[in-house]
Design an enzyme around this catalytic site. Structure first.
Site, mmCIF file in Angstrom:
data_model
loop_
_atom_site.group_PDB
_atom_site.id
_atom_site.type_symbol
_atom_site.label_atom_id
_atom_site.label_comp_id
_atom_site.label_asym_id
_atom_site.label_seq_id
_atom_site.Cartn_x
_atom_site.Cartn_y
_atom_site.Cartn_z
ATOM 1 N N SER A 17 0.827 -1.211 0.000
ATOM 2 C CA SER A 17 0.000 0.000 0.000
ATOM 3 C C SER A 17 0.860 1.259 0.000
ATOM 4 O O SER A 17 0.519 2.253 0.621
ATOM 5 C CB SER A 17 -0.922 -0.004 1.218
ATOM 6 O OG SER A 17 -0.136 -0.209 2.380
ATOM 7 N N ASN A 19 3.178 3.991 -2.565
ATOM 8 C CA ASN A 19 2.814 4.908 -3.638
ATOM 9 C C ASN A 19 2.236 4.150 -4.842
ATOM 10 O O ASN A 19 1.149 4.475 -5.353
ATOM 11 C CB ASN A 19 4.101 5.659 -4.014
ATOM 12 C CG ASN A 19 3.899 6.825 -4.934
ATOM 13 O OD1 ASN A 19 4.534 6.915 -5.973
ATOM 14 N ND2 ASN A 19 3.022 7.737 -4.577
ATOM 15 N N TRP A 20 2.903 3.087 -5.261
ATOM 16 C CA TRP A 20 2.431 2.286 -6.401
ATOM 17 C C TRP A 20 1.374 1.284 -5.945
ATOM 18 O O TRP A 20 0.392 1.038 -6.639
ATOM 19 C CB TRP A 20 3.622 1.578 -7.049
ATOM 20 C CG TRP A 20 3.392 0.852 -8.350
ATOM 21 C CD1 TRP A 20 3.923 -0.361 -8.688
ATOM 22 C CD2 TRP A 20 2.656 1.285 -9.515
ATOM 23 N NE1 TRP A 20 3.548 -0.706 -9.968
ATOM 24 C CE2 TRP A 20 2.773 0.287 -10.496
ATOM 25 C CE3 TRP A 20 1.894 2.426 -9.796
ATOM 26 C CZ2 TRP A 20 2.163 0.375 -11.753
ATOM 27 C CZ3 TRP A 20 1.283 2.524 -11.044
ATOM 28 C CH2 TRP A 20 1.418 1.505 -12.006
ATOM 29 N N GLY A 21 1.554 0.724 -4.768
ATOM 30 C CA GLY A 21 0.588 -0.249 -4.259
ATOM 31 C C GLY A 21 -0.802 0.368 -4.173
ATOM 32 O O GLY A 21 -1.801 -0.226 -4.603
ATOM 33 N N PHE A 119 11.033 -6.646 0.977
ATOM 34 C CA PHE A 119 10.047 -7.227 1.894
ATOM 35 C C PHE A 119 9.316 -8.441 1.305
ATOM 36 O O PHE A 119 8.531 -9.083 1.984
ATOM 37 C CB PHE A 119 9.014 -6.171 2.305
ATOM 38 C CG PHE A 119 9.626 -4.918 2.884
ATOM 39 C CD1 PHE A 119 10.547 -4.987 3.922
ATOM 40 C CD2 PHE A 119 9.284 -3.666 2.385
ATOM 41 C CE1 PHE A 119 11.122 -3.841 4.452
ATOM 42 C CE2 PHE A 119 9.851 -2.506 2.911
ATOM 43 C CZ PHE A 119 10.770 -2.594 3.940
ATOM 44 N N ALA A 175 3.907 6.420 -10.406
ATOM 45 C CA ALA A 175 2.595 6.183 -9.786
ATOM 46 C C ALA A 175 1.749 7.452 -9.669
ATOM 47 O O ALA A 175 0.540 7.417 -9.941
ATOM 48 C CB ALA A 175 2.806 5.560 -8.414
ATOM 49 N N LYS A 270 16.550 -0.840 -14.672
ATOM 50 C CA LYS A 270 16.412 0.597 -14.989
ATOM 51 C C LYS A 270 16.638 1.464 -13.757
ATOM 52 O O LYS A 270 17.009 2.635 -13.864
ATOM 53 C CB LYS A 270 15.069 0.891 -15.654
ATOM 54 C CG LYS A 270 13.829 0.707 -14.781
ATOM 55 C CD LYS A 270 13.473 1.892 -13.939
ATOM 56 C CE LYS A 270 12.332 1.609 -12.987
ATOM 57 N NZ LYS A 270 12.089 2.660 -12.018
ATOM 58 N N ASN A 337 14.482 7.361 -7.768
ATOM 59 C CA ASN A 337 15.913 7.003 -7.771
ATOM 60 C C ASN A 337 16.730 8.108 -8.414
ATOM 61 O O ASN A 337 17.773 8.513 -7.900
ATOM 62 C CB ASN A 337 16.112 5.682 -8.517
ATOM 63 C CG ASN A 337 15.596 4.507 -7.712
ATOM 64 O OD1 ASN A 337 16.230 4.073 -6.763
ATOM 65 N ND2 ASN A 337 14.410 4.021 -8.067
#
Ligand SMILES: NC(=O)c1ccc[n+]([C@@H]2O[C@H](COP(=O)([O-])OP(=O)(O)OC[C@H]3O[C@@H](n4cnc5c(N)ncnc54)[C@H](O)[C@@H]3O)[C@@H](O)[C@H]2O)c1
Ligand SMILES: O=P(O)(O)OC[C@H](O)CO
Length: 413
Positions: A17, A19-21, A119, A175, A270, A337
């Site tokens: 959960s 930013n992308w989740g 994780f 995201a 990437k 990144n």
């Protein structure tokens, strides 16, 4: 049609959960409502619980107890917003935040993994034996799994640990833009076990790397070797058509391919290239320098696929699909990144310090991937064959300066 006669619907859980989740949970929740015959209406989203205080600039700052720390999961369910990881975006009310990992995945036939890659192992260990054996998964996580045994794709690790099939989703996907429903593309690699395709499906064309459903591509090691439990016939088939229905939105265009290795490697590697781009940009060297490291990085990405995943990764996936060159470009323009690497050079601070100060709990994947890829290359005696990836590792270690990148990546006679 494969779905006719199906009495059950697929239950979907998003494991993660951030930013992308949270963005994935939003778009999948929109799609399950759009396809009520295929999917259950509620989408579970596993939340790694923490206490958060509503920031002063939040539109929810005036709500009750705004100045006190509150459980993130409760805030998500009450406000329909993830105020920490995806602020100012309203989530559909059918996204259900759940802090109990096992309960969030109970009876789910589709598991979407969107966790920082460090994780994944622990989470899969906790889920082992606790999910339905015929579940299918998609990994949206960008990274690789390196151990003393060698290198594995994350979808392989997930698939092996849980004894299920796992595909991959990766693309030029920042995201926050997708959460605002701004157009983007993605690549989904899902090569369903033949037992899941219960009806003849039309051949997809014309791109060489798109899935030929009649002649599915080579297997990714580990994906099919595990004994898969067939999806019961009460459920709609998890065909490409139905997988597309789960992810495709008017603002999020999905291209399906069979190359799970190419899609996964593109997303992982990437992030190392984005660090290099950030380093040279931080020196104030401009766009030409950035383009130079991107060019070399793309070549190393392709070379890495050929060297270590020759049986499965296709060069065309890197060059033609969103998960390859396109992701390198977007990541080197606006990714975390890239931004953190740039700031670390500008401020003379370590990238870890910048991550801690600037990302509010979000995690960089490029730093750990650079270390993991280096450990793997070192074990193969091949550091010299990947000078940009190796240079990024040495810069993170403080043994090289970003200014030395040009001489390091210059081909040697
Ligand atoms: N954010 C993007 O734009 C984006 C886009 C495409 C892919 N991805 C990839 O998606 C994956 C997940 O990234 P994200 O952006 O959703 O996360 P994030 O970096 O925004 O957030 C970090 C997440 O990790 C969780 N976390 C912290 N400690 C944990 C622990 N011990 N166990 C489990 N979870 C813990 C936090 O609760 C939070 O949900 C990454 O591999 C990333 O590369 C991200
Ligand atoms: O913000 P980053 O650097 O983690 O990159 C985000 C996405 O992977 C871009 O596709």
């Amino acid at each position: 049609m494969a779905t006719l006669g199906a009495q059950k619907k697929h239950k979907v859980t998003v494991v993660g959960s951030g930013n992308w989740g949270t963005t994935m949970a939003k778009l999948v929740a929109e799609n399950v409502v759009a396809h009520p015959k295929l999917f259950e209406e509620k989408v579970q989203m596993w939340v790694y619980e923490e206490d958060v205080t509503i920031p002063k600039d939040s539109r929810h700052y005036n709500s009750e107890r705004a100045d006190q720390p509150q459980k993130l999961s409760q805030l998500i369910n009450n406000l329909h917003e993830n105020i920490k990881y995806l602020p100012n975006i309203t989530l559909p009310s059918n996204v259900i935040a759940n802090t109990d990992l096992v309960d969030s995945c109970k009876d789910s036939t589709i598991l979407i993994f969107v966790l920082p890659h460090q994780f994944i192992g622990k989470v899969c260990d906790q889920l082992k034996g606790k999910i339905v054996p015929y579940a299918r998964a998609i990994s949206c996580t960008k990274g690789v799994d390196v151990s003393e045994k060698g290198i594995q794709l994350l979808c392989e690790s997930i698939g092996k640990k849980l004894s299920i099939y796992c595909g991959a989703l990766s693309g030029a996907n920042i995201a926050s833009e997708i959460a605002k429903e701004l157009y983007s593309e993605t690549t989904v690699a899902y090569d369903p076990p033949p037992m899941d395709s219960r009806a003849p499906t039309p051949k997809v064309s014309p791109s060489s790397s798109q899935v030929d459903l009649i002649n599915p591509s080579k297997e990714v090691p580990g994906q099919r070797s595990a004994r898969l439990v067939p999806l019961p016939t009460e459920y709609p088939a998890l065909s490409h058509e139905n997988i597309r229905k789960l992810f495709h939105r008017p603002y999020f265009h999905v291209r399906l391919v069979s190359d799970v290795a190419g899609v996964s490697l593109g997303g992982a590697l990437k992030n190392i290239i984005a660090l290099a781009a950030g380093f040279v940009d931080g020196l104030g060297w401009g766009d030409n320098a950035k383009a130079a490291v991107m060019r070399v990085g793309i070549l190393e990405m392709v070379k890495f696929g050929k060297a270590f995943f020759a049986e499965s990764a296709h060069t065309s996936t890197f060059t033609e699909e969103s998960c390859g060159v396109a992701d390198v470009i977007t990541s080197c323009m606006g990714g975390r990144n890239f931004r953190c690497a740039k700031m670390s050079v500008e401020r003379g601070e370590s990238i870890g310090e910048i991550e801690e100060k600037e990302l509010n709990g979000q995690k960089l994947q490029g730093t750990s991937t650079a270390y993991e890829v280096n450990a793997f290359l070192k074990s193969k005696g091949m550091e010299g064959d990947f000078p940009l990836f190796t240079a990024v590792y040495h810069i993170l270690e403080g043994k090289l300066k970003p200014e030395q990148i040009p001489e390091i990546i210059e081909p040697k006679d």
